[in-house]
Write a protein that holds these residues in place. Structure first.
Motif, short mmCIF file in Angstrom:
data_model
loop_
_atom_site.label_atom_id
_atom_site.label_comp_id
_atom_site.label_asym_id
_atom_site.label_seq_id
_atom_site.Cartn_x
_atom_site.Cartn_y
_atom_site.Cartn_z
N TYR A 28 68.91 40.31 2.17
CA TYR A 28 69.07 38.86 2.87
C TYR A 28 67.84 38.00 2.91
CZ TYR A 28 73.53 36.95 3.83
OH TYR A 28 74.56 36.27 3.74
N VAL B 127 71.72 41.01 10.77
CA VAL B 127 72.22 41.20 9.42
C VAL B 127 72.64 42.73 9.25
CG1 VAL B 127 71.35 41.15 7.11
CG2 VAL B 127 70.59 39.30 8.63
N THR C 103 67.21 40.35 11.68
CA THR C 103 67.29 41.31 10.88
C THR C 103 68.03 42.48 11.53
OG1 THR C 103 65.29 42.37 11.61
CG2 THR C 103 65.25 41.14 9.61
N GLU D 251 74.98 44.32 6.32
CA GLU D 251 74.19 44.04 4.90
C GLU D 251 72.88 44.23 5.17
OE1 GLU D 251 75.22 42.27 2.20
OE2 GLU D 251 77.36 42.11 2.95
N LEU E 41 66.26 34.56 9.95
CA LEU E 41 66.94 35.60 9.99
C LEU E 41 66.96 36.67 11.05
CD1 LEU E 41 66.96 36.11 5.91
CD2 LEU E 41 68.96 35.26 7.46
N ASP F 40 75.66 38.33 14.14
CA ASP F 40 76.58 38.90 13.18
C ASP F 40 77.81 38.11 12.91
OD1 ASP F 40 77.49 39.82 15.80
OD2 ASP F 40 78.46 41.52 15.00
N PRO G 55 69.12 44.01 5.37
CA PRO G 55 68.27 42.84 6.00
C PRO G 55 67.22 42.57 4.69
CG PRO G 55 68.44 44.58 7.41
CD PRO G 55 69.13 44.98 6.38
#
Length: 275
Positions: free
Chosen positions: A174, A164, A161, A169, A159, A131, A171
């Protein structure tokens, strides 16, 4: 949902350090298709190949500490080529090299250089986020700054998740943002939320040890869970990954506070296979 499912062996690091072959056998029996490494516990490439050959697991990807990459780029590539590993991931940047720190520019240059060397040898370099990359640099997140600075053919996304989500944000959004550039997606579930200033992850060191320990509370505000047993919308995340071109989904659970790590691994696999 028919997907290729892998397991980040770091999630069962204590068991793997004692018996890597046994862990791989269990993962295959659970229903995993491949593994993602985070160190090799002293095994040679030949020994790793023997374990993979016996279990039928694919060497999907490998988390290699940034310092180890910088120290020996060619040696890192040679080892992973020898075990048929298609992806190498930069798993973590320390406080001196992460976005916003003085060493971030040098880190970008090294990632660019290593990504080009990997590509020349048929390996795709990935960057695995936490993060802390979600700080603004020049009006955008540090993570996006990195992905903008290094071309997609030299650096793809891995990524995570969970992180994120922790960063605030979505996931799924993104993943879709990086459609065509997200071959490997980390499935990680959790409950609770991050407290201000709280460190939630352990550092992956070159020797595979934990540099930071997560303090255990009776009822922690934040804790990791098997995939499907936390707050993440796993079906939506997998759907976003498939729509965006993901080839592999990797189960990762940084720690298992409620049950043995491999029991959690089976729960995660059973849940994903049930979708």
């Amino acid at each position: 949902m028919d997907i290729k499912l892998g397991y980040q062996i770091y999630s069962a690091r204590e068991e793997a350090e004692k018996d890597l072959a046994g862990v791989c056998e269990k993962l295959k029996a659970f229903g995993y298709d491949g593994v993602e490494f985070a160190g090799f516990y002293g095994y040679t490439a030949e020994q790793i190949n023997e374990i993979l050959g016996k279990t039928g697991l694919a060497a999907v990807s490998s988390h290699v500490p940034y310092a180890s990459i910088v120290e020996d780029m060619q040696g890192t590539i040679a080892f992973h080529k020898a075990i048929g590993c298609k992806y190498i991931a930069v798993p973590y940047l320390d406080e001196e090299t992460r976005p916003g720190a003085p060493g971030f520019a040098a880190a970008i240059r090294n990632i660019y250089k290593f990504g080009a060397l990997c590509r020349a040898e048929g390996i795709q370099l990935l960057y695995h986020n936490h993060d802390f990359e979600f700080v603004k640099l020049s009006g955008q997140y540090g993570l996006d700054f990195l992905y903008d600075a290094v071309p997609a053919d030299l650096l793809a996304t891995e990524l995570d998740t969970c992180w994120v989500n922790v960063a605030g944000e979505d996931p799924c959004a993104y993943i879709r943002k990086y459609a065509g550039r997200c071959p490997v997606v980390h499935l990680k579930d959790f409950v609770g939320s991050k407290k201000e200033g709280e460190v939630l992850y352990a550092l992956i060191q070159a020797d595979g040890s934990d540099d930071v320990k997560v303090e255990t509370e009776k009822e922690p505000a934040f804790d990791f869970r098997p995939v499907g047993y936390g707050k993440q919308n796993i079906p939506a995340i997998i759907a976003a990954g498939l729509e965006s071109g993901a080839s592999w989904f990797i189960v990762e659970q940084d720690r298992s506070s409620e049950r043995p790590a491999l029991d959690a691994a089976k729960m995660s696999c059973d849940y994903v296979r049930s979708l």
